[in-house]
Design a protein around this motif. Structure first.
Motif, PDB file in Angstrom:
ATOM      1  N   ILE A  59       6.270  -8.209   7.412  1.00  0.00           N
ATOM      2  CA  ILE A  59       5.134  -8.767   8.144  1.00  0.00           C
ATOM      3  C   ILE A  59       3.864  -8.685   7.302  1.00  0.00           C
ATOM      4  O   ILE A  59       3.079  -9.637   7.235  1.00  0.00           O
ATOM      5  CB  ILE A  59       4.944  -8.048   9.495  1.00  0.00           C
ATOM      6  CG1 ILE A  59       6.067  -8.425  10.453  1.00  0.00           C
ATOM      7  CG2 ILE A  59       3.582  -8.364  10.110  1.00  0.00           C
ATOM      8  CD1 ILE A  59       6.151  -7.538  11.674  1.00  0.00           C
ATOM      9  N   MET A  60       3.662  -7.556   6.657  1.00  0.00           N
ATOM     10  CA  MET A  60       2.469  -7.388   5.813  1.00  0.00           C
ATOM     11  C   MET A  60       2.500  -8.371   4.637  1.00  0.00           C
ATOM     12  O   MET A  60       1.480  -8.973   4.302  1.00  0.00           O
ATOM     13  CB  MET A  60       2.358  -5.947   5.307  1.00  0.00           C
ATOM     14  CG  MET A  60       2.161  -4.919   6.408  1.00  0.00           C
ATOM     15  SD  MET A  60       0.721  -5.227   7.439  1.00  0.00           S
ATOM     16  CE  MET A  60      -0.589  -4.965   6.271  1.00  0.00           C
ATOM     17  N   GLU A  61       3.653  -8.526   4.014  1.00  0.00           N
ATOM     18  CA  GLU A  61       3.774  -9.459   2.889  1.00  0.00           C
ATOM     19  C   GLU A  61       3.562 -10.898   3.338  1.00  0.00           C
ATOM     20  O   GLU A  61       2.851 -11.664   2.681  1.00  0.00           O
ATOM     21  CB  GLU A  61       5.140  -9.307   2.209  1.00  0.00           C
ATOM     22  CG  GLU A  61       5.298  -8.043   1.407  1.00  0.00           C
ATOM     23  CD  GLU A  61       4.336  -7.955   0.237  1.00  0.00           C
ATOM     24  OE1 GLU A  61       4.124  -8.972  -0.456  1.00  0.00           O
ATOM     25  OE2 GLU A  61       3.774  -6.870   0.025  1.00  0.00           O
ATOM     26  N   GLU A  62       4.189 -11.275   4.449  1.00  0.00           N
ATOM     27  CA  GLU A  62       4.027 -12.651   4.936  1.00  0.00           C
ATOM     28  C   GLU A  62       2.588 -12.913   5.363  1.00  0.00           C
ATOM     29  O   GLU A  62       2.047 -14.001   5.108  1.00  0.00           O
ATOM     30  CB  GLU A  62       4.988 -12.926   6.094  1.00  0.00           C
ATOM     31  CG  GLU A  62       6.418 -13.107   5.652  1.00  0.00           C
ATOM     32  CD  GLU A  62       7.359 -13.535   6.754  1.00  0.00           C
ATOM     33  OE1 GLU A  62       8.422 -14.082   6.409  1.00  0.00           O
ATOM     34  OE2 GLU A  62       7.051 -13.342   7.950  1.00  0.00           O
ATOM     35  N   GLY A  63       1.957 -11.928   6.000  1.00  0.00           N
ATOM     36  CA  GLY A  63       0.565 -12.086   6.405  1.00  0.00           C
ATOM     37  C   GLY A  63      -0.355 -12.275   5.213  1.00  0.00           C
ATOM     38  O   GLY A  63      -1.245 -13.139   5.216  1.00  0.00           O
ATOM     39  N   THR A  64      -0.145 -11.474   4.182  1.00  0.00           N
ATOM     40  CA  THR A  64      -0.951 -11.588   2.957  1.00  0.00           C
ATOM     41  C   THR A  64      -0.732 -12.944   2.294  1.00  0.00           C
ATOM     42  O   THR A  64      -1.681 -13.596   1.854  1.00  0.00           O
ATOM     43  CB  THR A  64      -0.595 -10.444   1.985  1.00  0.00           C
ATOM     44  OG1 THR A  64      -0.885  -9.202   2.628  1.00  0.00           O
ATOM     45  CG2 THR A  64      -1.373 -10.549   0.694  1.00  0.00           C
ATOM     46  N   GLU A  65       0.522 -13.371   2.253  1.00  0.00           N
ATOM     47  CA  GLU A  65       0.820 -14.675   1.655  1.00  0.00           C
ATOM     48  C   GLU A  65       0.147 -15.811   2.426  1.00  0.00           C
ATOM     49  O   GLU A  65      -0.424 -16.732   1.827  1.00  0.00           O
ATOM     50  CB  GLU A  65       2.333 -14.890   1.599  1.00  0.00           C
ATOM     51  CG  GLU A  65       2.731 -16.173   0.914  1.00  0.00           C
ATOM     52  CD  GLU A  65       4.245 -16.353   0.785  1.00  0.00           C
ATOM     53  OE1 GLU A  65       4.640 -17.428   0.299  1.00  0.00           O
ATOM     54  OE2 GLU A  65       5.016 -15.444   1.156  1.00  0.00           O
ATOM     55  N   LEU A  66       0.184 -15.730   3.757  1.00  0.00           N
ATOM     56  CA  LEU A  66      -0.461 -16.765   4.566  1.00  0.00           C
ATOM     57  C   LEU A  66      -1.973 -16.778   4.319  1.00  0.00           C
ATOM     58  O   LEU A  66      -2.569 -17.851   4.133  1.00  0.00           O
ATOM     59  CB  LEU A  66      -0.174 -16.558   6.052  1.00  0.00           C
ATOM     60  CG  LEU A  66      -0.860 -17.554   7.002  1.00  0.00           C
ATOM     61  CD1 LEU A  66      -0.441 -18.991   6.698  1.00  0.00           C
ATOM     62  CD2 LEU A  66      -0.567 -17.184   8.446  1.00  0.00           C
ATOM     63  N   LEU A  67      -2.597 -15.607   4.294  1.00  0.00           N
ATOM     64  CA  LEU A  67      -4.038 -15.548   4.030  1.00  0.00           C
ATOM     65  C   LEU A  67      -4.377 -16.125   2.657  1.00  0.00           C
ATOM     66  O   LEU A  67      -5.378 -16.840   2.502  1.00  0.00           O
ATOM     67  CB  LEU A  67      -4.543 -14.109   4.135  1.00  0.00           C
ATOM     68  CG  LEU A  67      -4.576 -13.527   5.563  1.00  0.00           C
ATOM     69  CD1 LEU A  67      -4.946 -12.051   5.520  1.00  0.00           C
ATOM     70  CD2 LEU A  67      -5.531 -14.309   6.452  1.00  0.00           C
ATOM     71  N   ASN A  68      -3.544 -15.835   1.671  1.00  0.00           N
ATOM     72  CA  ASN A  68      -3.776 -16.390   0.331  1.00  0.00           C
ATOM     73  C   ASN A  68      -3.630 -17.911   0.319  1.00  0.00           C
ATOM     74  O   ASN A  68      -4.403 -18.610  -0.341  1.00  0.00           O
ATOM     75  CB  ASN A  68      -2.844 -15.755  -0.693  1.00  0.00           C
ATOM     76  CG  ASN A  68      -3.252 -14.343  -1.033  1.00  0.00           C
ATOM     77  OD1 ASN A  68      -4.423 -13.981  -0.954  1.00  0.00           O
ATOM     78  ND2 ASN A  68      -2.287 -13.516  -1.405  1.00  0.00           N
ATOM     79  N   ARG A  69      -2.654 -18.412   1.049  1.00  0.00           N
ATOM     80  CA  ARG A  69      -2.490 -19.873   1.126  1.00  0.00           C
ATOM     81  C   ARG A  69      -3.700 -20.503   1.813  1.00  0.00           C
ATOM     82  O   ARG A  69      -4.217 -21.534   1.355  1.00  0.00           O
ATOM     83  CB  ARG A  69      -1.208 -20.241   1.876  1.00  0.00           C
ATOM     84  CG  ARG A  69       0.061 -19.982   1.091  1.00  0.00           C
ATOM     85  CD  ARG A  69       1.276 -20.503   1.825  1.00  0.00           C
ATOM     86  NE  ARG A  69       2.509 -20.073   1.201  1.00  0.00           N
ATOM     87  CZ  ARG A  69       3.699 -20.634   1.436  1.00  0.00           C
ATOM     88  NH1 ARG A  69       3.808 -21.642   2.277  1.00  0.00           N
ATOM     89  NH2 ARG A  69       4.777 -20.174   0.834  1.00  0.00           N
ATOM     90  N   LEU A  70      -4.158 -19.904   2.898  1.00  0.00           N
ATOM     91  CA  LEU A  70      -5.318 -20.442   3.614  1.00  0.00           C
ATOM     92  C   LEU A  70      -6.577 -20.378   2.754  1.00  0.00           C
ATOM     93  O   LEU A  70      -7.388 -21.308   2.768  1.00  0.00           O
ATOM     94  CB  LEU A  70      -5.525 -19.683   4.929  1.00  0.00           C
ATOM     95  CG  LEU A  70      -4.465 -19.909   6.001  1.00  0.00           C
ATOM     96  CD1 LEU A  70      -4.684 -18.972   7.187  1.00  0.00           C
ATOM     97  CD2 LEU A  70      -4.428 -21.362   6.454  1.00  0.00           C
ATOM     98  N   LYS A  71      -6.737 -19.299   2.007  1.00  0.00           N
ATOM     99  CA  LYS A  71      -7.889 -19.161   1.103  1.00  0.00           C
ATOM    100  C   LYS A  71      -7.893 -20.293   0.086  1.00  0.00           C
ATOM    101  O   LYS A  71      -8.932 -20.894  -0.191  1.00  0.00           O
ATOM    102  CB  LYS A  71      -7.838 -17.808   0.396  1.00  0.00           C
ATOM    103  CG  LYS A  71      -8.956 -17.605  -0.602  1.00  0.00           C
ATOM    104  CD  LYS A  71      -8.788 -16.277  -1.339  1.00  0.00           C
ATOM    105  CE  LYS A  71      -9.762 -16.244  -2.485  1.00  0.00           C
ATOM    106  NZ  LYS A  71      -9.167 -16.133  -3.782  1.00  0.00           N
ATOM    107  N   LYS A  72      -6.720 -20.600  -0.462  1.00  0.00           N
ATOM    108  CA  LYS A  72      -6.627 -21.678  -1.451  1.00  0.00           C
ATOM    109  C   LYS A  72      -7.019 -23.024  -0.840  1.00  0.00           C
ATOM    110  O   LYS A  72      -7.673 -23.839  -1.483  1.00  0.00           O
ATOM    111  CB  LYS A  72      -5.216 -21.759  -2.044  1.00  0.00           C
ATOM    112  CG  LYS A  72      -4.908 -20.638  -3.010  1.00  0.00           C
ATOM    113  CD  LYS A  72      -3.491 -20.768  -3.544  1.00  0.00           C
ATOM    114  CE  LYS A  72      -3.161 -19.610  -4.467  1.00  0.00           C
ATOM    115  NZ  LYS A  72      -1.776 -19.672  -4.920  1.00  0.00           N
ATOM    116  N   VAL A  73      -6.628 -23.242   0.411  1.00  0.00           N
ATOM    117  CA  VAL A  73      -6.943 -24.508   1.072  1.00  0.00           C
ATOM    118  C   VAL A  73      -8.426 -24.567   1.423  1.00  0.00           C
ATOM    119  O   VAL A  73      -9.106 -25.561   1.138  1.00  0.00           O
ATOM    120  CB  VAL A  73      -6.087 -24.687   2.354  1.00  0.00           C
ATOM    121  CG1 VAL A  73      -6.586 -25.849   3.191  1.00  0.00           C
ATOM    122  CG2 VAL A  73      -4.632 -24.886   1.994  1.00  0.00           C
ATOM    123  N   ILE A  74      -8.948 -23.502   2.035  1.00  0.00           N
ATOM    124  CA  ILE A  74     -10.321 -23.516   2.549  1.00  0.00           C
ATOM    125  C   ILE A  74     -11.360 -23.332   1.440  1.00  0.00           C
ATOM    126  O   ILE A  74     -12.299 -24.106   1.332  1.00  0.00           O
ATOM    127  CB  ILE A  74     -10.491 -22.445   3.640  1.00  0.00           C
ATOM    128  CG1 ILE A  74      -9.609 -22.801   4.842  1.00  0.00           C
ATOM    129  CG2 ILE A  74     -11.959 -22.311   4.070  1.00  0.00           C
ATOM    130  CD1 ILE A  74      -9.437 -21.692   5.863  1.00  0.00           C
TER     131      ILE A  74
END
Length: 183
Positions: A59-74
């Motif tokens: 969960i921690m890894e997936e959450g971090t990955e999602l935040l990183n993906r969103l950061k790249k988009v935003i």
């Protein structure tokens, strides 16, 4: 289990403690956590782990990955980021995507599933902490899903240099082992 040169570890999915009792004649849904642990020790497992721990890691890894993906988009305005991101926890889901929607496989999280993450942690961090050569560790998973057997054999599940999970048993297979051994 009877090889003195092997350190055999078992991990159990949370559903097992609620389903195993049924294989032993108990009412469906009876929680048998302590009985299960005692039975696994009686079978000869050297260490017992709950896959809940590695589920938290996933969960921690997936959450971090999602935040990183969103950061790249935003923030970076990167239009090549694959969203929505989906979980990698279910090998049945991953195989379904690979087979029927191969263009969406980049949307799957790169984190290992809890089963595989536990195997990797045992053969790296735990092995080092306990001063056990990873080649002498055998990781057995008790899982409710037969797709976990396939997942353990995927080529990417050898990233530490060792197969993360060596054997996968279902709840019923564990129940048969217990019955066969008079436990």
């Amino acid at each position: 289990l009877r090889d003195p040169d092997k350190f055999v570890v078992v991990q159990t999915a949370p559903a097992i403690r609620a389903a195993l009792g049924e294989t032993q004649g108990l009412p469906p849904g009876t929680c048998v956590t302590k009985k299960m642990t005692t039975a696994l020790r009686s079978l000869g497992f050297d260490a017992i782990f709950d896959t809940n721990f590695s589920a938290d890691l996933t969960i921690m890894e997936e959450g971090t990955e999602l935040l990183n993906r969103l950061k790249k988009v935003i923030l970076d305005k990167d239009q090549n980021v694959k969203l929505p991101m989906t979980t990698s926890c279910s090998p049945g889901w991953v195989k379904f995507l690979e087979h029927y929607f191969p263009k969406l496989t980049d949307n799957v999280s790169t984190a290992k599933s809890p089963q595989q993450m536990m195997g990797a942690v045992v053969k790296t961090y735990y092995a080092k902490n306990k001063n056990i050569d990873p080649k002498n560790i055998v990781v057995v998973s008790i899982m409710p899903c037969t797709a976990k057997k396939f997942e353990a054999r995927r080529p990417e599940m050898f990233s530490s240099g060792f197969q993360d999970v060596d054997y996968v048993l279902t709840t019923r297979e564990l129940g048969k082992m217990l019955n066969k051994n008079g436990i």
